[in-house]
Design an enzyme around this catalytic site. Structure first.
Site, PDB file in Angstrom:
ATOM      1  N   SER A 175       0.858  -1.354  -0.086  1.00  0.00           N
ATOM      2  CA  SER A 175       0.116   0.089  -0.065  1.00  0.00           C
ATOM      3  C   SER A 175       0.773   1.365  -0.069  1.00  0.00           C
ATOM      4  O   SER A 175       1.822   1.302  -0.939  1.00  0.00           O
ATOM      5  CB  SER A 175      -0.905   0.069   1.221  1.00  0.00           C
ATOM      6  OG  SER A 175      -2.145   0.720   0.855  1.00  0.00           O
ATOM      7  N   ASP A 439      -8.341  -5.265  -6.040  1.00  0.00           N
ATOM      8  CA  ASP A 439      -7.920  -4.110  -5.185  1.00  0.00           C
ATOM      9  C   ASP A 439      -8.076  -2.606  -5.926  1.00  0.00           C
ATOM     10  O   ASP A 439      -7.683  -2.293  -7.017  1.00  0.00           O
ATOM     11  CB  ASP A 439      -6.473  -4.322  -4.919  1.00  0.00           C
ATOM     12  CG  ASP A 439      -6.008  -2.992  -4.251  1.00  0.00           C
ATOM     13  OD1 ASP A 439      -6.742  -2.322  -3.672  1.00  0.00           O
ATOM     14  OD2 ASP A 439      -4.793  -2.760  -4.229  1.00  0.00           O
ATOM     15  N   HIS A 464      -6.215  -6.302  -2.020  1.00  0.00           N
ATOM     16  CA  HIS A 464      -5.146  -5.337  -1.692  1.00  0.00           C
ATOM     17  C   HIS A 464      -3.959  -6.078  -0.877  1.00  0.00           C
ATOM     18  O   HIS A 464      -4.178  -6.978   0.365  1.00  0.00           O
ATOM     19  CB  HIS A 464      -5.721  -4.393  -0.483  1.00  0.00           C
ATOM     20  CG  HIS A 464      -4.985  -2.881  -0.293  1.00  0.00           C
ATOM     21  ND1 HIS A 464      -4.553  -2.369  -1.473  1.00  0.00           N
ATOM     22  CD2 HIS A 464      -4.388  -2.704   0.932  1.00  0.00           C
ATOM     23  CE1 HIS A 464      -3.862  -1.088  -0.960  1.00  0.00           C
ATOM     24  NE2 HIS A 464      -3.734  -1.237   0.367  1.00  0.00           N
TER      25      HIS A 464
END
Length: 505
Positions: A175, A439, A464
């Site tokens: 991320s 994601d 994700h």
């Protein structure tokens, strides 16, 4: 780049970026990033202790001699002299020592005899560079300072462990830390040999409307248009009932709101934002093997939303809300805007829910001053209709941090970020960019381009940061193959001719 009431519930989702806080309390405002959850670890597994590294507060002011202690963790169990060093980058939340004993990167460390470190991001977790989180003190909270923290940490560990000059450092991140991993290789190639960048958004953008486009696409893929259409119809019904004073009490009842619903537009928009998490977070983290997951999947929510026995579209959406509230332990839905803002305005490191509350204040500051990432919905044809305008999120910046944090500053800051790092035009080698098609954050990531020495891996059907967690028997073949490809790339990097590390002596 995480549940309960809004002041603490909306505070943290995203996300991603990374605290054990990846439950449903990290809701809409924190989902501005994504966050990395915790891997599954046996309760009796020994975890490494916290350690502290002396770090400079402002790396770009030679005259500024203020220092602070940054938290990190070490696992040397697999290291053999001559092996590489793996560095897990912390993001917008507290680091978890569970990552030091589990996850795909630990499997790679065992295979390649790596020494492992995890460094917590400044202003998150227990890494407190300043006495409080006042706006003045947050001035050194940005990605550029964080990258410099990583650079100086690498230098410090090279010296502390007397690592051979040819030692290769490999950065890992998911991320926001996935972005940092790529940028670290770009900015400090003499210190970092390669990077595995998972689910990292590289394009800073205020109006991130693509987020819900991806959410919708995945709902449609799961069960056809009925699932997505039910959500759109529910949002239209919510708006119509809110406009009718006589029907507002119905919304309060079916969504179990903590306070009566009035005519305040900010309260209503915040309610829309909270309700959006009933769909968005499930899609973002669908079947990702997180320890903190509530194990709610896209299939679960679409089964509820397409079941005629649950009533009409609004009632089905309310049933979904009840289902998630029960799973997450939420007693009522706290949507009051002013209450949420006051929580973000708290500048103390101490107090109830300190880790999640401070992470929320820090991360939203970074969205206002670097990235944007606001998951908007301003078109009647969108999944959520016109329920989430950009101006709502921009107003949060001003209300939390002051009048100077306005729309002009936001767009100027985003332009600076994209200019500094190159956005999707970033040219860098020895980086693997990994994204899952489920994601929503892949819309801001490197999906098509690759350069000599760099690689893009797109995993169909995964969420994700899914590739970062330890393998599961339920993993798709595509996910299994992606981990194999990453391992092979690491092996090729580590077998390349040695490059002297001038910082080891």
């Amino acid at each position: 780049m995480g549940p309960g009431s809004k002041s603490v519930s909306t505070l943290l989702l995203v996300a991603g970026l990374a605290c054990s806080a990846c439950g449903l309390w990290l809701n809409s405002k924190s989902r501005q990033y994504g966050r990395l959850g915790e891997p599954i670890v046996h309760p009796e597994t020994p975890l490494p202790p916290d350690e502290w590294f002396k770090q400079k507060l402002d790396h770009f002011n030679a005259a500024h001699k203020v220092f602070w202690n940054q938290r990190y963790q070490t696992n040397g169990s697999y290291y053999k002299v001559g092996g590489p060093v793996f560095l897990m980058i912390g993001g917008e939340g507290e680091i978890s020592a569970k990552w030091m004993v589990s996850g795909a990167w630990i499997d790679y460390a065992k295979k390649y005899n790596a020494l492992c470190f995890q460094l917590e991001h400044r202003f998150y977790g227990k890494s407190h560079p300043t006495e409080d989180m006042s706006v003045e003190n947050l001035g050194t909270l940005n990605s550029e300072q964080a990258l410099a923290d990583l650079a100086w940490f690498i230098r410090g560990m090279n010296r502390k462990y007397k690592l051979p000059r040819e030692t290769k450092w490999i950065a890992f991140g998911g991320s926001y830390p996935g972005s940092l991993a790529a940028w670290l290789r770009y900015k400090y190639p003499h210190l970092v040999y390669g990077a595995i960048s998972s689910s990292g958004p590289l394009l800073a953008k205020a109006d991130f409307s693509e987020y819900f486009d991806v959410v919708k696409a995945n709902l449609v893929k799961e069960s056809g248009y009925l699932c997505a259409d039910t959500i759109s119809q529910a949002y239209a019904s919510i708006y119509n009932k809110w406009r009718n004073v006589n029907e507002r009490s119905l919304l309060q009842g079916i969504f179990n709101l903590c306070d009566p619903l009035g005519d305040d537009v900010l309260d209503f928009t915040n309610l829309n934002s909270e309700l959006s998490d009933n769909i968005a977070e499930v899609v973002q983290y669908n079947k990702d093997n997180r320890a903190s997951s509530l194990n709610i999947t896209i299939t679960n929510i679409c089964d509820i939303l397409t079941n005629p026995s649950n009533g009409g579209s609004l009632k089905r959406f309310a049933v979904l809300n009840d289902f998630i509230a029960e799973r997450s332990g939420r007693e009522c839905l706290d949507y009051k805007y002013d209450k949420m803002i006051k929580t973000y305005q708290n500048t103390s490191w101490e107090g109830e829910d300190a880790a999640s509350r401070t992470a929320a204040r820090s991360w939203y500051y970074q969205t206002c001053t670097e990235f944007g990432f606001y998951q908007t919905s301003e078109n009647p044809q969108n999944l959520l209709g016109s329920s989430l305008p950009l101006e709502f999120y921009q107003k949060m910046c001003t209300d939390i941090y002051g009048s100077e944090f306005n729309e002009h500053l936001l767009h100027e800051a985003i332009d600076e970020t994209n200019t500094m790092y190159g956005a999707l035009s970033l040219i860098v080698d020895h980086v693997v960019f990994v994204h899952g098609t489920v994601d929503p954050w892949h819309a801001l990531g490197m999906m098509k381009k690759s350069y000599p020495g760099a690689k893009v891996i797109v995993i169909k059907g995964t969420a994700h940061c899914a590739n970062m967690y330890a393998p599961s028997e339920n993993d798709s073949q595509e996910l299994k193959q992606a981990r194999v490809e990453i391992s092979e790339v690491l092996g090729s990097w580590l077998s390349e001719g040695h490059r002297l590390n001038s910082e080891s002596s």
